[in-house]
Design a protein around this motif. Structure first.
Motif, PDB file in Angstrom:
ATOM      1  N   THR B 115       0.824  -1.216   0.000  1.00  0.00           N
ATOM      2  CA  THR B 115       0.000   0.000   0.000  1.00  0.00           C
ATOM      3  C   THR B 115       0.860   1.269   0.000  1.00  0.00           C
ATOM      4  OG1 THR B 115      -0.139  -0.095   2.404  1.00  0.00           O
ATOM      5  CG2 THR B 115      -1.968  -1.091   1.185  1.00  0.00           C
ATOM      6  N   SER B 116       2.160   1.115  -0.285  1.00  0.00           N
ATOM      7  CA  SER B 116       3.031   2.299  -0.333  1.00  0.00           C
ATOM      8  C   SER B 116       2.775   3.068  -1.623  1.00  0.00           C
ATOM      9  CB  SER B 116       4.494   1.862  -0.271  1.00  0.00           C
ATOM     10  OG  SER B 116       4.814   1.101  -1.419  1.00  0.00           O
ATOM     11  N   ASN B 117       2.950   4.358  -1.584  1.00  0.00           N
ATOM     12  CA  ASN B 117       2.872   5.201  -2.778  1.00  0.00           C
ATOM     13  C   ASN B 117       1.677   4.822  -3.658  1.00  0.00           C
ATOM     14  OD1 ASN B 117       3.596   7.086  -4.694  1.00  0.00           O
ATOM     15  ND2 ASN B 117       5.079   5.729  -5.702  1.00  0.00           N
ATOM     16  N   PRO B 118       0.463   4.948  -3.141  1.00  0.00           N
ATOM     17  CA  PRO B 118      -0.724   4.366  -3.803  1.00  0.00           C
ATOM     18  C   PRO B 118      -0.983   4.901  -5.201  1.00  0.00           C
ATOM     19  CG  PRO B 118      -1.353   5.779  -1.954  1.00  0.00           C
ATOM     20  CD  PRO B 118       0.117   5.636  -1.892  1.00  0.00           C
ATOM     21  N   ASN B 119      -1.436   4.009  -6.092  1.00  0.00           N
ATOM     22  CA  ASN B 119      -1.839   4.417  -7.448  1.00  0.00           C
ATOM     23  C   ASN B 119      -3.285   4.021  -7.751  1.00  0.00           C
ATOM     24  OD1 ASN B 119      -1.468   1.710  -7.673  1.00  0.00           O
ATOM     25  ND2 ASN B 119       0.220   1.804  -9.136  1.00  0.00           N
ATOM     26  N   CYS B 120      -4.053   3.742  -6.688  1.00  0.00           N
ATOM     27  CA  CYS B 120      -5.498   3.537  -6.831  1.00  0.00           C
ATOM     28  C   CYS B 120      -6.120   3.655  -5.436  1.00  0.00           C
ATOM     29  CB  CYS B 120      -5.834   2.186  -7.461  1.00  0.00           C
ATOM     30  SG  CYS B 120      -5.541   0.775  -6.389  1.00  0.00           S
ATOM     31  N   VAL B 121      -7.439   3.647  -5.396  1.00  0.00           N
ATOM     32  CA  VAL B 121      -8.151   3.698  -4.111  1.00  0.00           C
ATOM     33  C   VAL B 121      -9.132   2.524  -4.060  1.00  0.00           C
ATOM     34  CG1 VAL B 121      -9.900   4.981  -2.779  1.00  0.00           C
ATOM     35  CG2 VAL B 121      -7.926   6.183  -3.749  1.00  0.00           C
ATOM     36  N   VAL B 122      -9.190   1.867  -2.908  1.00  0.00           N
ATOM     37  CA  VAL B 122     -10.182   0.812  -2.674  1.00  0.00           C
ATOM     38  C   VAL B 122     -11.099   1.290  -1.550  1.00  0.00           C
ATOM     39  CG1 VAL B 122     -10.574  -1.531  -1.796  1.00  0.00           C
ATOM     40  CG2 VAL B 122      -8.706  -1.102  -3.413  1.00  0.00           C
ATOM     41  N   ILE B 123     -12.407   1.349  -1.823  1.00  0.00           N
ATOM     42  CA  ILE B 123     -13.333   1.642  -0.729  1.00  0.00           C
ATOM     43  C   ILE B 123     -14.227   0.441  -0.482  1.00  0.00           C
ATOM     44  CG2 ILE B 123     -13.348   4.150  -1.042  1.00  0.00           C
ATOM     45  CD1 ILE B 123     -16.201   3.854  -2.147  1.00  0.00           C
ATOM     46  N   ALA B 124     -14.550   0.260   0.780  1.00  0.00           N
ATOM     47  CA  ALA B 124     -15.433  -0.817   1.209  1.00  0.00           C
ATOM     48  C   ALA B 124     -16.423  -0.204   2.193  1.00  0.00           C
ATOM     49  CB  ALA B 124     -14.613  -1.916   1.865  1.00  0.00           C
ATOM     50  N   ASP B 125     -17.317  -1.022   2.705  1.00  0.00           N
ATOM     51  CA  ASP B 125     -18.262  -0.536   3.715  1.00  0.00           C
ATOM     52  C   ASP B 125     -17.486  -0.168   4.974  1.00  0.00           C
ATOM     53  OD1 ASP B 125     -20.228  -0.092   5.557  1.00  0.00           O
ATOM     54  OD2 ASP B 125     -20.745  -2.212   5.776  1.00  0.00           O
ATOM     55  N   ALA B 126     -17.112   1.107   5.098  1.00  0.00           N
ATOM     56  CA  ALA B 126     -16.242   1.524   6.196  1.00  0.00           C
ATOM     57  C   ALA B 126     -17.027   1.950   7.431  1.00  0.00           C
ATOM     58  CB  ALA B 126     -15.336   2.667   5.735  1.00  0.00           C
ATOM     59  N   GLY B 127     -18.346   2.002   7.329  1.00  0.00           N
ATOM     60  CA  GLY B 127     -19.150   2.384   8.498  1.00  0.00           C
ATOM     61  C   GLY B 127     -18.708   3.726   9.055  1.00  0.00           C
ATOM     62  N   GLU B 128     -18.504   3.774  10.349  1.00  0.00           N
ATOM     63  CA  GLU B 128     -18.124   5.025  11.030  1.00  0.00           C
ATOM     64  C   GLU B 128     -16.827   5.616  10.457  1.00  0.00           C
ATOM     65  OE1 GLU B 128     -19.667   6.537  13.677  1.00  0.00           O
ATOM     66  OE2 GLU B 128     -21.242   5.074  14.069  1.00  0.00           O
ATOM     67  N   ASP B 129     -16.026   4.792   9.805  1.00  0.00           N
ATOM     68  CA  ASP B 129     -14.778   5.307   9.234  1.00  0.00           C
ATOM     69  C   ASP B 129     -15.014   6.115   7.954  1.00  0.00           C
ATOM     70  OD1 ASP B 129     -13.115   4.395  11.246  1.00  0.00           O
ATOM     71  OD2 ASP B 129     -12.936   2.404  10.346  1.00  0.00           O
ATOM     72  N   PHE B 130     -16.257   6.200   7.493  1.00  0.00           N
ATOM     73  CA  PHE B 130     -16.581   7.132   6.407  1.00  0.00           C
ATOM     74  C   PHE B 130     -16.684   8.544   6.987  1.00  0.00           C
ATOM     75  CE2 PHE B 130     -18.513   3.624   3.631  1.00  0.00           C
ATOM     76  CZ  PHE B 130     -17.532   3.749   2.661  1.00  0.00           C
ATOM     77  N   SER B 131     -15.627   8.995   7.599  1.00  0.00           N
ATOM     78  CA  SER B 131     -15.589  10.368   8.110  1.00  0.00           C
ATOM     79  C   SER B 131     -15.270  11.311   6.961  1.00  0.00           C
ATOM     80  CB  SER B 131     -14.502  10.489   9.174  1.00  0.00           C
ATOM     81  OG  SER B 131     -13.238  10.253   8.573  1.00  0.00           O
ATOM     82  N   TYR B 132     -15.503  12.597   7.182  1.00  0.00           N
ATOM     83  CA  TYR B 132     -15.168  13.588   6.156  1.00  0.00           C
ATOM     84  C   TYR B 132     -13.671  13.538   5.861  1.00  0.00           C
ATOM     85  CZ  TYR B 132     -14.716  17.969   3.636  1.00  0.00           C
ATOM     86  OH  TYR B 132     -14.439  18.903   2.673  1.00  0.00           O
ATOM     87  N   ARG B 133     -12.894  13.417   6.920  1.00  0.00           N
ATOM     88  CA  ARG B 133     -11.441  13.407   6.765  1.00  0.00           C
ATOM     89  C   ARG B 133     -10.985  12.230   5.892  1.00  0.00           C
ATOM     90  NH1 ARG B 133      -7.473  15.709  10.799  1.00  0.00           N
ATOM     91  NH2 ARG B 133      -9.412  16.687  11.456  1.00  0.00           N
ATOM     92  N   ASN B 134     -11.534  11.040   6.164  1.00  0.00           N
ATOM     93  CA  ASN B 134     -11.124   9.858   5.389  1.00  0.00           C
ATOM     94  C   ASN B 134     -11.619   9.940   3.945  1.00  0.00           C
ATOM     95  OD1 ASN B 134      -9.848   8.844   7.607  1.00  0.00           O
ATOM     96  ND2 ASN B 134     -11.433   7.339   8.128  1.00  0.00           N
TER      97      ASN B 134
END
Lengths: 270, 270
Positions: B115-134
């Motif tokens: 996951t170093s120097n990322p070249n894509c994004v993976v999102i999953a059901d993050a629940g409470e971790d779907f904060s504005y910051r994240n």
């Protein structure tokens, strides 16, 4: 591109976007964009009519104007068209009681609005308050309504703060639209009603007015669809790819508000 | 509706959705849906092949199976098709290094991924971790990429916990799509590749298989588009309006998994 003299002929009124044109928000309130304080002052000394037309929905109009004045701008509350007061008018007209998903900074705009037993949802640029819990609450309120009504104060994708690009209300509007299978009513740019009220306040017809903004879709595209001319500034959220946008082409691109005002004072209202 | 004997003729394999069909999540892990523990047991004792096909992306497969076993279900990790392991396979095949916007509960699935120097994004059901910051961080990573690639583990609108409806990953996928002007790649139902891998693991062709789920679009619509039959259960996130969905019509609607299994044992594989 046609000559500026031709592009700006007959302009009598100027609508100015605020964030990204006058200043960039950020730590300590943000910073004025170089040349913009003087540009606004020069414009207001000219024969052109001027009005500020913003989608700012994180601060009340009073707080926004206070901040701008501290940054040196000559601006008063009565010169600003903003989405929260426009939304309050619609809520009153239609007898709607909103559940508010908004930043604390703008909550005072809704002081006179009944929010008991909500029958609609209003979302604005809530910033850090776009928590999962708050989004889920707004979602649950909508899902419990027989006819879910969602108002979004603007639908911008993102804006620029001094620290970088920040998600605006638009992505969260899209999230709730998808979750509930509904379409939001946008209050703010690029809604035609919003431009209409700003022009009425200024007393200028659309064909005599020009919008200056950093948002190629919300400012430029919205104003053009309403029959106005529009310039995009290369400040704020501007990105070079905006000049090759697949759907929207500004009437002109300028480095910043100062350059726009130079051109307007030279060529407009001739 | 055609007779059940006709609808279920020739079925050799059954794909079971988990959340909303086997159990409803919630406080303390959640609760089994009445009759589902016995229904799974009866199905596994029959001549029908059974596999679990879930979009659960908040827990690792090991944690999900552990929870189901505690609720009384006969299920093992090797019987479950889940989006996180499928995503890891794709990331490895394409040499991609993800920025992860996921719940801590599923992070272990990505232990072997760079996951170093990322070249894509993976999102999953993050629940409470779907904060504005994240969300903003994921947005900024995407905006800095020349070719932004976003993977979404499923695209469900919401799911049901014992306490009520909860926003799933889909609305947040839509938010990032809109913010960045891109389209996500969905890993999970209703993606055809996902159904394909589940059927391959089960050793059954699409026309011999039936999906049982509570999601009219993700489960029923997705399975049908892949050539399978599909039943919707009236448990989990089911809402009466699903039976009049404008685009998707299930091959049949049943009150719960127990009724589905009754019908399958009576009519399938004849």
């Amino acid at each position: 591109m046609a000559a500026w003299s031709e592009l700006l002929a007959g302009v009598r009124g100027v609508l100015l976007d605020i964030s990204g044109v006058l200043y960039d928000g950020g730590e300590g309130g943000g910073a004025a964009i170089t040349g913009s304080v003087e540009a606004v002052a020069r414009l207001k000394r000219s024969r052109l009519k001027v009005r500020f037309c913003t989608n700012e929905s994180q601060k009340s109009r009073a707080d926004l104007v206070g901040l701008l004045q501290r940054l040196g701008f000559d601006v008063s509350e009565s010169e600003v068209t903003a989405p929260a007061p426009a939304a309050c008018l619609i809520l009153k007209q239609r007898g709607l009681r909103p559940h508010l998903l908004v930043h604390d900074g703008v909550r005072s705009e809704f002081d006179q609005i009944d929010t008991s037993n909500p029958n609609c949802v209003v979302i604005a640029d809530a910033g850090e308050d776009f928590s999962y819990r708050n989004m889920n609450k707004a979602f649950q309120v909508l899902m419990e309504l027989e006819n879910p009504v969602l108002f979004s104060l603007g639908k911008g994708r993102y804006y620029k703060e001094t620290s970088g690009l920040m998600l605006d209300v638009g992505p969260y509007m899209k999230a709730l639209e998808y979750a509930c299978g509904i379409e939001a009513e946008v209050v703010g740019k690029p809604s035609p009603e919003f431009f209409k009220s700003a022009l009425q306040e200024m007393g200028v017809e659309a064909h005599e007015a020009i919008m200056i903004g950093d948002d190629i879709v919300g400012d430029v595209g919205g104003a053009q669809r309403y029959g106005m001319r529009a310039l995009q500034v290369r400040t704020g959220k501007f990105r070079p790819s905006d000049e090759h946008h697949p759907e929207v082409k500004a009437d002109g691109y300028v480095d910043n508000l100062a350059e726009a005002v130079d051109l307007l004072l030279q060529h407009a209202n001739k």
